[in-house]
Design a protein around this motif. Structure first.
Motif, PDB file in Angstrom:
ATOM      1  N   ASP A  29      39.388  43.857  61.596  1.00 24.77           N
ATOM      2  CA  ASP A  29      39.432  45.092  60.810  1.00 24.77           C
ATOM      3  C   ASP A  29      38.949  46.310  61.600  1.00 24.77           C
ATOM      4  O   ASP A  29      39.356  47.443  61.316  1.00 24.77           O
ATOM      5  N   THR A  30      38.073  46.100  62.547  1.00 22.05           N
ATOM      6  CA  THR A  30      37.523  47.235  63.301  1.00 22.05           C
ATOM      7  C   THR A  30      38.048  47.309  64.732  1.00 22.05           C
ATOM      8  O   THR A  30      37.889  48.331  65.399  1.00 22.05           O
ATOM      9  N   TRP A  31      38.670  46.234  65.206  1.00 15.85           N
ATOM     10  CA  TRP A  31      39.155  46.200  66.593  1.00 15.85           C
ATOM     11  C   TRP A  31      40.425  47.027  66.744  1.00 15.85           C
ATOM     12  O   TRP A  31      41.298  47.029  65.878  1.00 15.85           O
ATOM     13  N   ASN A  32      40.532  47.761  67.841  1.00 12.98           N
ATOM     14  CA  ASN A  32      41.807  48.378  68.210  1.00 12.98           C
ATOM     15  C   ASN A  32      41.848  48.558  69.714  1.00 12.98           C
ATOM     16  O   ASN A  32      40.858  48.332  70.413  1.00 12.98           O
ATOM     17  N   PHE A  33      43.014  48.927  70.200  1.00 13.38           N
ATOM     18  CA  PHE A  33      43.245  49.050  71.638  1.00 13.38           C
ATOM     19  C   PHE A  33      43.812  50.435  71.898  1.00 13.38           C
ATOM     20  O   PHE A  33      44.820  50.826  71.319  1.00 13.38           O
ATOM     21  N   ARG A  34      43.155  51.176  72.771  1.00 13.51           N
ATOM     22  CA  ARG A  34      43.486  52.585  72.977  1.00 13.51           C
ATOM     23  C   ARG A  34      44.161  52.816  74.330  1.00 13.51           C
ATOM     24  O   ARG A  34      43.695  52.304  75.350  1.00 13.51           O
ATOM     25  N   LEU A  35      45.242  53.577  74.338  1.00 11.50           N
ATOM     26  CA  LEU A  35      45.932  54.007  75.554  1.00 11.50           C
ATOM     27  C   LEU A  35      45.718  55.507  75.663  1.00 11.50           C
ATOM     28  O   LEU A  35      46.176  56.265  74.803  1.00 11.50           O
ATOM     29  N   PHE A  36      45.018  55.948  76.716  1.00 15.97           N
ATOM     30  CA  PHE A  36      44.609  57.354  76.772  1.00 15.97           C
ATOM     31  C   PHE A  36      44.491  57.821  78.217  1.00 15.97           C
ATOM     32  O   PHE A  36      44.820  57.103  79.159  1.00 15.97           O
ATOM     33  N   GLY A  37      44.031  59.039  78.389  1.00 15.95           N
ATOM     34  CA  GLY A  37      43.893  59.617  79.727  1.00 15.95           C
ATOM     35  C   GLY A  37      45.047  60.553  80.024  1.00 15.95           C
ATOM     36  O   GLY A  37      45.415  61.380  79.173  1.00 15.95           O
ATOM     37  N   LYS A  38      45.640  60.404  81.196  1.00 14.25           N
ATOM     38  CA  LYS A  38      46.712  61.302  81.637  1.00 14.25           C
ATOM     39  C   LYS A  38      48.058  60.859  81.057  1.00 14.25           C
ATOM     40  O   LYS A  38      48.970  60.425  81.757  1.00 14.25           O
ATOM     41  N   VAL A  39      48.148  60.964  79.721  1.00 13.84           N
ATOM     42  CA  VAL A  39      49.375  60.621  78.994  1.00 13.84           C
ATOM     43  C   VAL A  39      49.752  61.811  78.113  1.00 13.84           C
ATOM     44  O   VAL A  39      48.893  62.619  77.746  1.00 13.84           O
ATOM     45  N   LYS A  40      51.038  61.884  77.779  1.00 10.01           N
ATOM     46  CA  LYS A  40      51.486  63.005  76.940  1.00 10.01           C
ATOM     47  C   LYS A  40      50.908  62.900  75.528  1.00 10.01           C
ATOM     48  O   LYS A  40      50.583  63.896  74.900  1.00 10.01           O
ATOM     49  N   GLU A  41      50.769  61.664  75.043  1.00 11.33           N
ATOM     50  CA  GLU A  41      50.202  61.447  73.704  1.00 11.33           C
ATOM     51  C   GLU A  41      49.445  60.130  73.689  1.00 11.33           C
ATOM     52  O   GLU A  41      49.991  59.086  74.073  1.00 11.33           O
ATOM     53  N   GLU A  42      48.185  60.170  73.263  1.00 13.32           N
ATOM     54  CA  GLU A  42      47.382  58.953  73.176  1.00 13.32           C
ATOM     55  C   GLU A  42      47.891  58.045  72.054  1.00 13.32           C
ATOM     56  O   GLU A  42      48.425  58.527  71.055  1.00 13.32           O
ATOM     57  N   ILE A  43      47.691  56.743  72.232  1.00 14.99           N
ATOM     58  CA  ILE A  43      48.129  55.755  71.238  1.00 14.99           C
ATOM     59  C   ILE A  43      46.978  54.797  70.959  1.00 14.99           C
ATOM     60  O   ILE A  43      46.275  54.370  71.884  1.00 14.99           O
ATOM     61  N   THR A  44      46.775  54.467  69.697  1.00  6.23           N
ATOM     62  CA  THR A  44      45.813  53.447  69.303  1.00  6.23           C
ATOM     63  C   THR A  44      46.559  52.333  68.586  1.00  6.23           C
ATOM     64  O   THR A  44      47.295  52.583  67.625  1.00  6.23           O
ATOM     65  N   LEU A  45      46.367  51.107  69.072  1.00  5.37           N
ATOM     66  CA  LEU A  45      47.076  49.938  68.545  1.00  5.37           C
ATOM     67  C   LEU A  45      46.120  49.041  67.774  1.00  5.37           C
ATOM     68  O   LEU A  45      44.984  48.811  68.203  1.00  5.37           O
ATOM     69  N   SER A  46      46.587  48.510  66.649  1.00  4.93           N
ATOM     70  CA  SER A  46      45.828  47.497  65.925  1.00  4.93           C
ATOM     71  C   SER A  46      46.030  46.146  66.615  1.00  4.93           C
ATOM     72  O   SER A  46      46.875  45.999  67.504  1.00  4.93           O
ATOM     73  N   TYR A  47      45.274  45.159  66.193  1.00  4.02           N
ATOM     74  CA  TYR A  47      45.428  43.811  66.744  1.00  4.02           C
ATOM     75  C   TYR A  47      46.852  43.297  66.502  1.00  4.02           C
ATOM     76  O   TYR A  47      47.477  42.742  67.410  1.00  4.02           O
ATOM     77  N   SER A  48      47.384  43.502  65.310  1.00  2.33           N
ATOM     78  CA  SER A  48      48.740  43.035  65.027  1.00  2.33           C
ATOM     79  C   SER A  48      49.769  43.798  65.854  1.00  2.33           C
ATOM     80  O   SER A  48      50.769  43.217  66.292  1.00  2.33           O
TER      81      SER A  48
END
Length: 197
Positions: A29-48
């Motif tokens: 419920d609290t875990w996620n995976f973040r793609l960030f830094g030198k990107v046009k738009e950051e993305i946060t992914l759930s476990y699923s």
């Protein structure tokens, strides 16, 4: 390079457990995976979200800076390139940091790596594995990095394999991670015995 022992290493049949800090206790419920830094738009992914990405199976030899090497382990996971494909990188992104939980801080651990070396089948965020002599797959244990642990190509020492992975930062210039700040090699090539700076 399969089953080639780097200098200063010895072979083991077990997968030793080494880590800093507490073992992360997974909470979907609290875990996620973040793609960030030198990107046009950051993305946060759930476990699923992560587990619905295409899967890759690969056999990767592991070499630890503490001098053990383990050959022939098969892993199933998400190739790093699948996550890279989800973001639009800014021009001249050449490095990444892979983050993981450390004593409750989701970005407390990090390992720096060159992006170009990680776009094959041997750079995986893994969730299950098996030895060469085993028929059945098993999930990686919490002590090995459950729910998601990065396994780098065999040309890197295993400290570059962040446990309890929580995100990727995309960078234009190399930047020291957790162990690198403590004096370990920035490049960590196991076959060139790049252990320390």
């Amino acid at each position: 390079m399969a089953n080639q022992l780097p200098p200063g290493q010895f072979e083991t049949e077990k997968w030793p457990i080494l880590h800093q800090g507490d073992v992360y206790q997974f909470d979907e419920d609290t875990w996620n995976f973040r793609l960030f830094g030198k990107v046009k738009e950051e993305i946060t992914l759930s476990y699923s979200d992560v587990m619905n990405l295409p899967k890759t199976v690969s056999t990767i030899d592991m070499h630890c800076v503490t001098t053990w090497s383990k050959f022939g382990s098969s892993f199933e996971g998400i190739a790093l390139r699948e996550l890279v494909n989800l973001v639009e990188l800014e021009k001249d992104v050449s490095y990444i940091k892979i983050y993981g939980y450390y004593n409750g801080d989701r970005f407390g651990y990090s390992a720096n790596l060159p992006l170009e070396a990680l776009l094959g089948d041997d750079a995986l965020f893994v969730y299950r594995w098996k030895d060469s002599n085993e028929k059945e797959w098993e999930g990686i244990s919490p002590k090995h990095g459950y729910p998601l642990r990065f396994i780098p190509p065999e040309s890197f020492y295993l400290w570059k394999g962040s446990k309890w992975a929580s995100g990727i930062e995309f960078m234009k210039e190399d930047e020291a991670g957790f162990w690198e700040e403590l004096g370990y090699s920035m490049t960590a090539n196991s076959f060139k015995e790049e252990r320390y700076r």
